[in-house]
Design a protein around this motif. Structure first.
Motif, PDB file in Angstrom:
ATOM      1  N   GLN A 225    -120.658  36.275  59.235  1.00  0.00           N
ATOM      2  CA  GLN A 225    -120.782  37.571  59.920  1.00  0.00           C
ATOM      3  C   GLN A 225    -122.232  38.056  59.948  1.00  0.00           C
ATOM      4  O   GLN A 225    -122.503  39.170  60.414  1.00  0.00           O
ATOM      5  CB  GLN A 225    -119.919  38.614  59.192  1.00  0.00           C
ATOM      6  N   GLU A 226    -123.158  37.240  59.430  1.00  0.00           N
ATOM      7  CA  GLU A 226    -124.561  37.667  59.382  1.00  0.00           C
ATOM      8  C   GLU A 226    -125.146  37.806  60.782  1.00  0.00           C
ATOM      9  O   GLU A 226    -124.911  36.985  61.659  1.00  0.00           O
ATOM     10  CB  GLU A 226    -125.388  36.645  58.588  1.00  0.00           C
ATOM     11  N   LYS A 227    -125.954  38.860  60.963  1.00  0.00           N
ATOM     12  CA  LYS A 227    -126.687  39.052  62.209  1.00  0.00           C
ATOM     13  C   LYS A 227    -128.159  39.321  61.874  1.00  0.00           C
ATOM     14  O   LYS A 227    -128.473  39.894  60.832  1.00  0.00           O
ATOM     15  CB  LYS A 227    -126.117  40.221  63.008  1.00  0.00           C
ATOM     16  N   LEU A 244    -133.009  33.961  49.258  1.00  0.00           N
ATOM     17  CA  LEU A 244    -132.338  32.994  50.124  1.00  0.00           C
ATOM     18  C   LEU A 244    -133.356  32.267  51.000  1.00  0.00           C
ATOM     19  O   LEU A 244    -133.241  31.059  51.232  1.00  0.00           O
ATOM     20  CB  LEU A 244    -131.303  33.710  50.997  1.00  0.00           C
ATOM     21  N   PHE A 245    -134.364  32.991  51.489  1.00  0.00           N
ATOM     22  CA  PHE A 245    -135.391  32.365  52.339  1.00  0.00           C
ATOM     23  C   PHE A 245    -136.044  31.194  51.621  1.00  0.00           C
ATOM     24  O   PHE A 245    -136.190  30.099  52.187  1.00  0.00           O
ATOM     25  CB  PHE A 245    -136.453  33.396  52.735  1.00  0.00           C
ATOM     26  N   ILE A 267    -127.142  19.810  54.820  1.00  0.00           N
ATOM     27  CA  ILE A 267    -127.654  20.851  53.921  1.00  0.00           C
ATOM     28  C   ILE A 267    -126.472  21.655  53.380  1.00  0.00           C
ATOM     29  O   ILE A 267    -125.633  22.138  54.142  1.00  0.00           O
ATOM     30  CB  ILE A 267    -128.633  21.793  54.653  1.00  0.00           C
ATOM     31  N   GLU A 268    -126.464  21.806  52.062  1.00  0.00           N
ATOM     32  CA  GLU A 268    -125.418  22.610  51.423  1.00  0.00           C
ATOM     33  C   GLU A 268    -126.021  23.955  51.032  1.00  0.00           C
ATOM     34  O   GLU A 268    -126.985  24.018  50.260  1.00  0.00           O
ATOM     35  CB  GLU A 268    -124.886  21.881  50.183  1.00  0.00           C
ATOM     36  N   VAL A 269    -125.459  25.035  51.581  1.00  0.00           N
ATOM     37  CA  VAL A 269    -125.925  26.384  51.266  1.00  0.00           C
ATOM     38  C   VAL A 269    -124.846  27.071  50.429  1.00  0.00           C
ATOM     39  O   VAL A 269    -123.739  27.306  50.893  1.00  0.00           O
ATOM     40  CB  VAL A 269    -126.202  27.207  52.538  1.00  0.00           C
ATOM     41  N   ASP A 270    -125.182  27.373  49.188  1.00  0.00           N
ATOM     42  CA  ASP A 270    -124.226  28.022  48.275  1.00  0.00           C
ATOM     43  C   ASP A 270    -124.955  29.181  47.609  1.00  0.00           C
ATOM     44  O   ASP A 270    -125.623  29.000  46.592  1.00  0.00           O
ATOM     45  CB  ASP A 270    -123.744  26.996  47.245  1.00  0.00           C
ATOM     46  N   PHE A 271    -124.826  30.366  48.202  1.00  0.00           N
ATOM     47  CA  PHE A 271    -125.607  31.518  47.756  1.00  0.00           C
ATOM     48  C   PHE A 271    -124.667  32.675  47.436  1.00  0.00           C
ATOM     49  O   PHE A 271    -124.205  33.412  48.331  1.00  0.00           O
ATOM     50  CB  PHE A 271    -126.614  31.911  48.859  1.00  0.00           C
ATOM     51  N   ASP A 272    -124.340  32.823  46.148  1.00  0.00           N
ATOM     52  CA  ASP A 272    -123.332  33.801  45.705  1.00  0.00           C
ATOM     53  C   ASP A 272    -123.717  35.234  46.016  1.00  0.00           C
ATOM     54  O   ASP A 272    -122.864  36.069  46.346  1.00  0.00           O
ATOM     55  CB  ASP A 272    -123.086  33.656  44.200  1.00  0.00           C
ATOM     56  N   LEU A 274    -125.025  36.675  48.463  1.00  0.00           N
ATOM     57  CA  LEU A 274    -124.664  37.128  49.803  1.00  0.00           C
ATOM     58  C   LEU A 274    -123.360  36.502  50.283  1.00  0.00           C
ATOM     59  O   LEU A 274    -123.024  36.561  51.465  1.00  0.00           O
ATOM     60  CB  LEU A 274    -125.793  36.794  50.794  1.00  0.00           C
ATOM     61  N   SER A 275    -122.645  35.913  49.337  1.00  0.00           N
ATOM     62  CA  SER A 275    -121.331  35.295  49.621  1.00  0.00           C
ATOM     63  C   SER A 275    -121.408  34.288  50.767  1.00  0.00           C
ATOM     64  O   SER A 275    -120.577  34.271  51.677  1.00  0.00           O
ATOM     65  CB  SER A 275    -120.294  36.383  49.952  1.00  0.00           C
ATOM     66  N   ILE A 276    -122.439  33.470  50.717  1.00  0.00           N
ATOM     67  CA  ILE A 276    -122.595  32.418  51.733  1.00  0.00           C
ATOM     68  C   ILE A 276    -122.350  31.064  51.075  1.00  0.00           C
ATOM     69  O   ILE A 276    -123.019  30.710  50.106  1.00  0.00           O
ATOM     70  CB  ILE A 276    -124.000  32.455  52.365  1.00  0.00           C
ATOM     71  N   SER A 277    -121.398  30.323  51.605  1.00  0.00           N
ATOM     72  CA  SER A 277    -121.111  28.988  51.084  1.00  0.00           C
ATOM     73  C   SER A 277    -120.656  28.109  52.253  1.00  0.00           C
ATOM     74  O   SER A 277    -119.573  28.308  52.808  1.00  0.00           O
ATOM     75  CB  SER A 277    -120.016  29.050  50.010  1.00  0.00           C
ATOM     76  N   LEU A 278    -121.529  27.173  52.629  1.00  0.00           N
ATOM     77  CA  LEU A 278    -121.174  26.313  53.765  1.00  0.00           C
ATOM     78  C   LEU A 278    -122.040  25.058  53.774  1.00  0.00           C
ATOM     79  O   LEU A 278    -123.070  24.985  53.100  1.00  0.00           O
ATOM     80  CB  LEU A 278    -121.322  27.081  55.086  1.00  0.00           C
ATOM     81  N   ASP A 279    -121.614  24.086  54.561  1.00  0.00           N
ATOM     82  CA  ASP A 279    -122.354  22.837  54.757  1.00  0.00           C
ATOM     83  C   ASP A 279    -122.832  22.793  56.202  1.00  0.00           C
ATOM     84  O   ASP A 279    -122.075  23.095  57.133  1.00  0.00           O
ATOM     85  CB  ASP A 279    -121.470  21.624  54.474  1.00  0.00           C
ATOM     86  N   LEU A 280    -124.089  22.383  56.370  1.00  0.00           N
ATOM     87  CA  LEU A 280    -124.671  22.322  57.705  1.00  0.00           C
ATOM     88  C   LEU A 280    -125.120  20.897  58.008  1.00  0.00           C
ATOM     89  O   LEU A 280    -125.800  20.271  57.188  1.00  0.00           O
ATOM     90  CB  LEU A 280    -125.887  23.260  57.811  1.00  0.00           C
TER      91      LEU A 280
END
Length: 828
Positions: A225-227, A244-245, A267-272, A274-280
């Motif tokens: 939902q990030e903008k 995060l940057f 790329i694995e993004v796991d950032f508690d 900001l509740s972001i957890s996904l694979d790119l």
């Protein structure tokens, strides 16, 4: 005398250290991991400082206390806040920590001197900042070496190339933080940089930043939902986004490396936080699409360098790749396809600069005074003075050593090579000794000369004879920009006069003589200003930066400094870019000596925006003035300049709140490039105008010069003696000065001709009669003058003109009187 022998590549992303020893290069390995280089990264955690790989690993978990890419801020007023220590740290201090870590690799060796590499386009302030970092790291002697030169020394000395004729190489140095392109001439004996260009804010870290902005952020936004994620990452309003940057930047760099050898990366993004957890998943094609603009920036400089030197790509034998960014397949492929030149990949581009720095250090004598050695009584008898002459670099299998003694010597000599492989034995000496000595290949050959008296007792020794066989070195390094003196001119503005030209070889020195352009009273606050700037001599003073500034106040004078007094200026620039200025005013017996090594300047995004806007307005005005002339080629160039500056201006406005990335430095670098390009366009127009004026005046003079006096003819020859150099200088100020000299001579010759009185009579004829003392006499003289002209009686006309002149109530000033102006600086 001992050589420096230690070479250091202080890189933006990675650094390394190597040693030269008898023609061989040894890279000091990192004891942790045994790698050739360490990341130029420093981290602070719980009072502990870590440097290198461990520090870089903390980028993802402790970003606010991890610092990298600080080399790009060298010479700026930027500081980094160390939260763990609650203090600020400068780029110089962080760089000195990296240098200290490299010294530790030597494991106990005492390193007092070093050659440290810098980008070729590093200006004086950035160079001095690098030196300061070296001194802070504990070195007592620092010599700077430009990275393209280091790379070429590495290639030419490591690859056993057979070069029998002159060749030209192109060094394409795309490092972690900076980009340099250099043209090299090389033959069987010497190597020389003859021109270069660069961008100090174009490097691998910019590709990493683009990776985050253009690939990772849109993918995260699409799945969450990030903008406006990118704007949040680079603003200091939220530390979680800042954290995060840096984590994404770390992952982008790793993915970039992987995409150099694979078609895809994950790329694995796991950032508690900001509740972001996904694979790119990212493809090489996606990556190549975003780096295209940065490659185009680099290749634009390549093309401009080739064009400026009147070359084509077919004139270049090979392209030398330097810097980790050149591992990217897209860059290698594009270089090959666009230039059709052999791209050299046989040497590791990440260690080439380290190796080259060590080769240079091996040929560079140290100027440190060695600790005094206790001499034997026999050695203390030494009172002989001997001059030793030899070539320090040779491609031959043997070399001549000549020894000149100041007086006749009744004794013997002996020359021994340090490895024991050559020894002349005792030979009878004379006032001049000449001996051919054999050289070991691809190494430094150390020889010792001994002199013995008639009793065969040693009375002299010299162990500093060193001849390097088969290895390239350089005799000096080129300066990256013009170094100029700011001078007053009649318009009330100022212009620059070249002291040293871009690509002049360091070290440099020059004496010039100027005159004072205003009266400065003793004990007053009036000032004489000596301002030395670095940049482009043909451009505006404001687009350059001051590197040496002296204010001499009237309070320093025992008597008045009068307009027209001579000022003697002596300038020196050392190999490591220290600027010395000596000012001598003989009439006042005043001498001032200063040495400048500035290492800091301030960059403001608001000031940048203003400077870009001013340049943009100037381009728009030029377009408006030219649109009626239908010079479409000229207008097209101006339009391109306007477009580039418009885009850059918008970038400056958009990045006003960027407190994280290097964007303002990139904008500053591009601002210099774009303004310089615009300056080149309009300068060409102005130069054509000045050249046209020169030709007109010279044509007029060609008619009158035969009527001039012998002294005037001699002055004419003196003025035009160096006209080819001046007319081809591409400097409108120099051409304008030459025009004024010719114009003044033409006027002096013409004023001595009888026909000039006709012009003068008509000048007086149209003056208001009220400016003459006796109107009746004025009227009568006018009638007589008209009659004299009708009868071609110039002798009578001259008498009438003199009488009219004497009738004037206010005598007109001589032209020279109008040319005396009061300058702002006080020097012209």
């Amino acid at each position: 005398m001992k050589n420096i022998n230690i070479g250091i590549d202080l890189g933006t992303t990675n650094s390394g250290i190597a040693k030269y020893d008898n023609g061989k290069i040894s890279i000091y390995k990192n004891p942790v991991g045994f790698k050739d280089t360490i990341p130029s990264v420093v981290s602070f955690r719980k009072g502990r400082i870590q440097i290198g790989e461990k520090a870089r690993e903390h980028s993802a978990t402790n970003a606010e206390n991890v610092f990298s890419s600080f080399k790009r801020k060298m010479g700026s007023d930027e500081v980094y806040y160390i939260k763990d220590l609650d203090k600020n740290c400068s780029p110089i201090e962080l760089s000195s920590m990296v240098l200290n870590e490299l010294v530790n690799f030597a494991q106990g060796e005492s390193l007092k001197s070093a050659v440290i590499t810098i980008p070729a386009s590093f200006d004086t302030i950035q160079s001095n900042a690098t030196k300061k970092a070296g001194y802070q790291a504990g070195f007592e002697e620092i010599v700077l070496l430009q990275e393209p030169i280091a790379a070429c020394l590495a290639y030419s000395n490591s690859l056993n190339l057979e070069i029998t004729e002159d060749k030209k190489w192109l060094v394409y140095d795309f490092g972690g933080g900076t980009f340099d392109i250099a043209l090299i001439k090389i033959n069987e004996r010497e190597l020389k940089v003859f021109d270069h260009k660069g961008n100090n804010f174009l490097g691998g870290v910019d590709l990493d930043t683009l990776f985050v902005e253009k690939i990772i952020c849109p993918k995260i936004e699409k799945q969450t939902q990030e903008k406006n994620l990118w704007e949040k990452l680079i603003s200091k309003e939220n530390t979680d986004y800042n954290k995060l940057f840096f984590e994404l930047l770390f992952k982008a760099e790793e993915a970039k490396k992987e995409l150099s050898i694979k078609e895809t990366s994950s790329i694995e993004v796991d950032f508690d936080e900001l509740s972001i957890s996904l694979d790119l998943d990212i493809t090489r094609k996606e990556f190549e699409a975003i780096i295209k603009t940065k490659f185009e920036e680099s290749f634009h400089l390549v093309e401009k360098l080739i064009k400026d030197n009147l070359l084509t790509f077919s004139d270049i034998e090979r392209i030398i790749l330097v810097g980790g960014t050149t591992y990217i397949p897209y860059i290698r492929q594009q270089l090959q396809e666009r230039t059709q030149i052999q791209v050299e990949t046989s040497l590791d581009p990440t260690t080439a600069v380290i190796i080259g720095a060590a080769y240079y250090a091996g040929s560079k004598p140290s100027e440190l005074i060695e600790e005094e050695i206790v001499k034997t009584p026999q050695a203390e008898q030494n009172s002989i003075h001997a001059e030793t002459i030899y070539e320090p670099h040779s491609k031959d299998s043997e070399e001549l050593i000549v020894v000149l003694l100041t007086e006749s010597f009744d004794g013997y000599y002996r020359i021994i090579r340090a490895d024991g492989g050559f020894d002349t034995g005792l030979l009878k000496a004379s006032k001049k000794i000449a001996e051919f000595v054999p050289l070991l290949e691809k190494t430094s050959n150390q020889f010792t000369l001994f002199l013995y008296d008639s009793q065969q007792k040693q009375v002299f020794s010299n162990d500093s004879i060193q001849i390097t066989n088969g290895l390239y070195s350089i005799l000096g390094q080129p300066i990256p920009n013009d170094i100029c003196l700011e001078l007053d001119e009649e318009s009330g503005k100022s212009h620059m006069e070249i002291i040293f030209k871009k690509n002049d070889i360091l070290p440099l020195k020059k004496t010039i003589y100027k005159t004072c352009s205003k009266n400065i009273l003793k004990n007053s606050d009036q000032k004489l200003i000596i301002n030395v700037v670095e940049g482009n001599a043909g451009s505006m003073v404001g687009s350059n930066q001051s590197i040496g500034y002296i204010e001499i106040s009237g309070r320093d004078f025992d008597q008045d400094l009068v307009k027209g007094m001579d000022i003697e200026l002596n300038f020196k620039v050392s190999e490591s870019r220290d600027l010395s200025i000596d000012v001598y005013i003989s009439a006042l017996d005043l001498e001032i000596n200063e040495v400048f090594n500035p290492h800091q300047r301030m960059i403001s995004i608001d000031k940048l925006s203003s400077e870009i806007k001013n340049a943009l307005d100037a381009v728009t005005e030029e377009i408006r003035n030219e649109v009626q002339n239908e010079n479409y080629e000229y207008l097209a160039k101006l339009k391109r300049s306007e477009e580039s500056l418009s885009i850059l201006y918008n970038e400056a406005l958009e990045n006003k709140n960027d407190a994280i990335t290097d964007k303002k430095y990139q904008i500053d670098e591009l601002k210099k490039i774009y303004i310089q390009e615009f300056d080149d366009i309009i300068r060409h127009k102005h130069i054509l105008s000045e050249l046209d004026e020169y030709n007109k005046i010279k044509d007029s003079l060609s008619f009158y010069i035969e009527k001039g006096s012998p002294r005037q003819k001699e002055e004419y020859e003196k003025i035009i003696k160096n006209e080819k150099e001046i007319l081809q200088s591409n400097n409108k100020y120099l051409i304008r000065k030459k025009n004024k000299e010719l114009e003044s001579l033409l006027e002096n010759i013409y004023n001595n001709q009888d026909e000039s009185y006709i012009d003068y009579f008509y000048y007086l004829r149209f003056e208001d009669p009220s400016v003459f003392k006796d109107r009746s006499k004025h009227s009568k003289l006018m009638q007589l003058g008209e009659k004299a002209i009708d009868n071609s009686n110039l002798t009578e006309l001259k008498s009438i003109c003199h009488q009219l002149y004497n009738l004037l109530i206010v005598k007109p000033k001589r032209k020279d009187d109008f040319n005396t102006f009061d300058g702002n600086l006080g020097i012209k």
